[in-house]
Design a protein around this motif. Structure first.
Motif, PDB file in Angstrom:
ATOM      1  N   ARG A 224       0.891  -1.166   0.064  1.00  0.00           N
ATOM      2  CA  ARG A 224      -0.137   0.059  -0.089  1.00  0.00           C
ATOM      3  C   ARG A 224       0.982   1.122  -0.093  1.00  0.00           C
ATOM      4  O   ARG A 224       1.838   1.293   0.834  1.00  0.00           O
ATOM      5  CB  ARG A 224      -0.846  -0.030   1.270  1.00  0.00           C
ATOM      6  CG  ARG A 224      -1.762   1.285   1.554  1.00  0.00           C
ATOM      7  CD  ARG A 224      -2.594   1.279   2.739  1.00  0.00           C
ATOM      8  NE  ARG A 224      -3.116   2.428   3.042  1.00  0.00           N
ATOM      9  CZ  ARG A 224      -3.950   2.475   3.760  1.00  0.00           C
ATOM     10  NH1 ARG A 224      -4.354   1.421   4.780  1.00  0.00           N
ATOM     11  NH2 ARG A 224      -4.765   3.597   4.355  1.00  0.00           N
ATOM     12  N   LEU A 225       0.571   2.293  -0.971  1.00  0.00           N
ATOM     13  CA  LEU A 225       1.305   3.383  -0.826  1.00  0.00           C
ATOM     14  C   LEU A 225       0.982   4.202   0.083  1.00  0.00           C
ATOM     15  O   LEU A 225      -0.059   4.379   0.572  1.00  0.00           O
ATOM     16  CB  LEU A 225       1.025   3.927  -2.300  1.00  0.00           C
ATOM     17  CG  LEU A 225       1.123   3.298  -3.204  1.00  0.00           C
ATOM     18  CD1 LEU A 225       0.883   4.006  -4.792  1.00  0.00           C
ATOM     19  CD2 LEU A 225       2.869   3.083  -3.713  1.00  0.00           C
ATOM     20  N   GLN A 226       1.903   5.125   0.607  1.00  0.00           N
ATOM     21  CA  GLN A 226       1.672   6.085   1.721  1.00  0.00           C
ATOM     22  C   GLN A 226       1.030   7.351   1.041  1.00  0.00           C
ATOM     23  O   GLN A 226       1.245   8.022  -0.042  1.00  0.00           O
ATOM     24  CB  GLN A 226       3.150   6.880   2.090  1.00  0.00           C
ATOM     25  CG  GLN A 226       2.646   7.713   3.534  1.00  0.00           C
ATOM     26  CD  GLN A 226       4.267   8.403   3.787  1.00  0.00           C
ATOM     27  OE1 GLN A 226       5.205   8.184   3.501  1.00  0.00           O
ATOM     28  NE2 GLN A 226       4.093   9.485   4.663  1.00  0.00           N
ATOM     29  N   VAL A 227      -0.173   7.731   1.702  1.00  0.00           N
ATOM     30  CA  VAL A 227      -0.919   8.835   1.334  1.00  0.00           C
ATOM     31  C   VAL A 227      -0.662  10.099   1.963  1.00  0.00           C
ATOM     32  O   VAL A 227      -0.022  10.218   3.026  1.00  0.00           O
ATOM     33  CB  VAL A 227      -2.482   8.652   1.734  1.00  0.00           C
ATOM     34  CG1 VAL A 227      -3.421   9.651   1.187  1.00  0.00           C
ATOM     35  CG2 VAL A 227      -3.042   7.155   0.883  1.00  0.00           C
TER      36      VAL A 227
ATOM     37  N   LEU B 103      -2.392   2.219  -6.787  1.00  0.00           N
ATOM     38  CA  LEU B 103      -3.404   3.096  -6.588  1.00  0.00           C
ATOM     39  C   LEU B 103      -4.597   2.478  -6.254  1.00  0.00           C
ATOM     40  O   LEU B 103      -5.405   2.868  -5.227  1.00  0.00           O
ATOM     41  CB  LEU B 103      -3.401   4.114  -7.633  1.00  0.00           C
ATOM     42  CG  LEU B 103      -2.258   5.243  -7.775  1.00  0.00           C
ATOM     43  CD1 LEU B 103      -2.430   5.989  -9.176  1.00  0.00           C
ATOM     44  CD2 LEU B 103      -2.276   6.134  -6.628  1.00  0.00           C
TER      45      LEU B 103
ATOM     46  N   THR C 181      -4.288   0.654  -2.848  1.00  0.00           N
ATOM     47  CA  THR C 181      -4.399   1.901  -1.763  1.00  0.00           C
ATOM     48  C   THR C 181      -5.792   2.235  -1.435  1.00  0.00           C
ATOM     49  O   THR C 181      -6.189   2.415  -0.292  1.00  0.00           O
ATOM     50  CB  THR C 181      -3.626   2.929  -2.186  1.00  0.00           C
ATOM     51  OG1 THR C 181      -1.915   2.196  -2.184  1.00  0.00           O
ATOM     52  CG2 THR C 181      -3.272   4.014  -0.997  1.00  0.00           C
TER      53      THR C 181
ATOM     54  N   GLN D 147      -1.770  12.512  -4.653  1.00  0.00           N
ATOM     55  CA  GLN D 147      -1.901  11.894  -2.909  1.00  0.00           C
ATOM     56  C   GLN D 147      -0.752  10.867  -2.673  1.00  0.00           C
ATOM     57  O   GLN D 147      -0.781  10.731  -1.381  1.00  0.00           O
ATOM     58  CB  GLN D 147      -3.465  11.299  -2.976  1.00  0.00           C
ATOM     59  CG  GLN D 147      -4.401  12.251  -3.302  1.00  0.00           C
ATOM     60  CD  GLN D 147      -5.736  11.638  -3.042  1.00  0.00           C
ATOM     61  OE1 GLN D 147      -6.438  11.343  -3.895  1.00  0.00           O
ATOM     62  NE2 GLN D 147      -6.311  11.744  -1.618  1.00  0.00           N
ATOM     63  N   VAL D 148      -0.197  10.213  -3.582  1.00  0.00           N
ATOM     64  CA  VAL D 148       0.697   9.374  -3.160  1.00  0.00           C
ATOM     65  C   VAL D 148       2.199   9.797  -3.676  1.00  0.00           C
ATOM     66  O   VAL D 148       3.025   9.187  -3.677  1.00  0.00           O
ATOM     67  CB  VAL D 148       0.749   7.877  -3.662  1.00  0.00           C
ATOM     68  CG1 VAL D 148      -0.707   7.299  -3.122  1.00  0.00           C
ATOM     69  CG2 VAL D 148       0.518   7.895  -5.188  1.00  0.00           C
TER      70      VAL D 148
ATOM     71  N   SER E  25      -6.470  12.441   2.175  1.00  0.00           N
ATOM     72  CA  SER E  25      -5.490  13.296   2.412  1.00  0.00           C
ATOM     73  C   SER E  25      -5.936  14.340   3.241  1.00  0.00           C
ATOM     74  O   SER E  25      -4.889  15.056   3.694  1.00  0.00           O
ATOM     75  CB  SER E  25      -4.987  13.995   1.037  1.00  0.00           C
ATOM     76  OG  SER E  25      -4.282  13.158   0.025  1.00  0.00           O
TER      77      SER E  25
END
Length: 181
Positions: free
Chosen positions: A3-6, A36, A39, A52-53, A102
């Motif tokens: 999962r990507l960091q937001v 994406l 996430t 957002q990432v 965000s």
């Protein structure tokens, strides 16, 4: 897949205008698109934009489905939209509640066009044209704002139109659930 960091409110990438993508089928984009989607799903989001990432490119996902954050959302397949744009819109604007991965913990009553015609390139490099209405049109407009450095809190007409996520869940979602039973 991770999962990507937001990125959250205050991060400069959220206020930049994202760069157009010149090669929609470049191989490095495919894993990003999948990340994406994942996430957004893991965060109970119904859409997410590349900025957002932390990636300032004109790409977002629209992935409407019922979640704890949006229990009444319609179901659709996650859709990748590259270099998206609104080509026409209804005169009618509707105010409804929005939140954002965000801007955690906050909801706002945001006016948006009720119906829009959009164009974008899909994940396979094909040009697409669609008519979107209601909640899905709202998601598209919200995500398009991210590509232009705009957050939903910039669109509320008054600070009176901002509430906490907890108040939203208790007063708005709770009230709508109880009237449907």
């Amino acid at each position: 897949m991770t999962r990507l960091q937001v990125m959250e409110l205050g991060h400069p990438v959220l206020r930049r205008v994202a760069k157009p993508i010149t090669e929609a089928r470049r191989t490095s984009l495919q894993p990003l698109m999948d990340q994406l989607i994942q996430t957004a799903q893991q965060a109970n989001g119904v859409g997410i934009a590349a900025p957002q990432v932390g990636i300032s490119e004109r790409l977002f996902i629209v992935a409407s489905r019922p979640t704890p954050r949006y229990p009444h959302a319609p179901v659709m397949e996650p859709t990748v939209m590259i270099n998206p744009q609104i080509v026409s819109h209804s005169a009618e604007r509707v105010k409804d509640w929005e939140g954002c991965l965000s801007v955690p913990g906050v909801r706002g009553l945001v006016p948006r066009y009720q119906a829009i015609a959009v164009e974008y390139t899909d994940r396979y490099g094909q040009h697409q044209h669609q008519e979107l209405t209601d909640f899905v049109a709202r998601i598209f407009q919200h995500e398009l704002d991210h590509l232009n450095g705009i957050l939903f809190i910039d669109r509320v007409e008054s600070t009176q139109d901002l509430i906490s996520e907890q108040d939203y869940q208790e007063r708005i979602v709770g009230a709508s659930w109880s009237t449907e039973k």
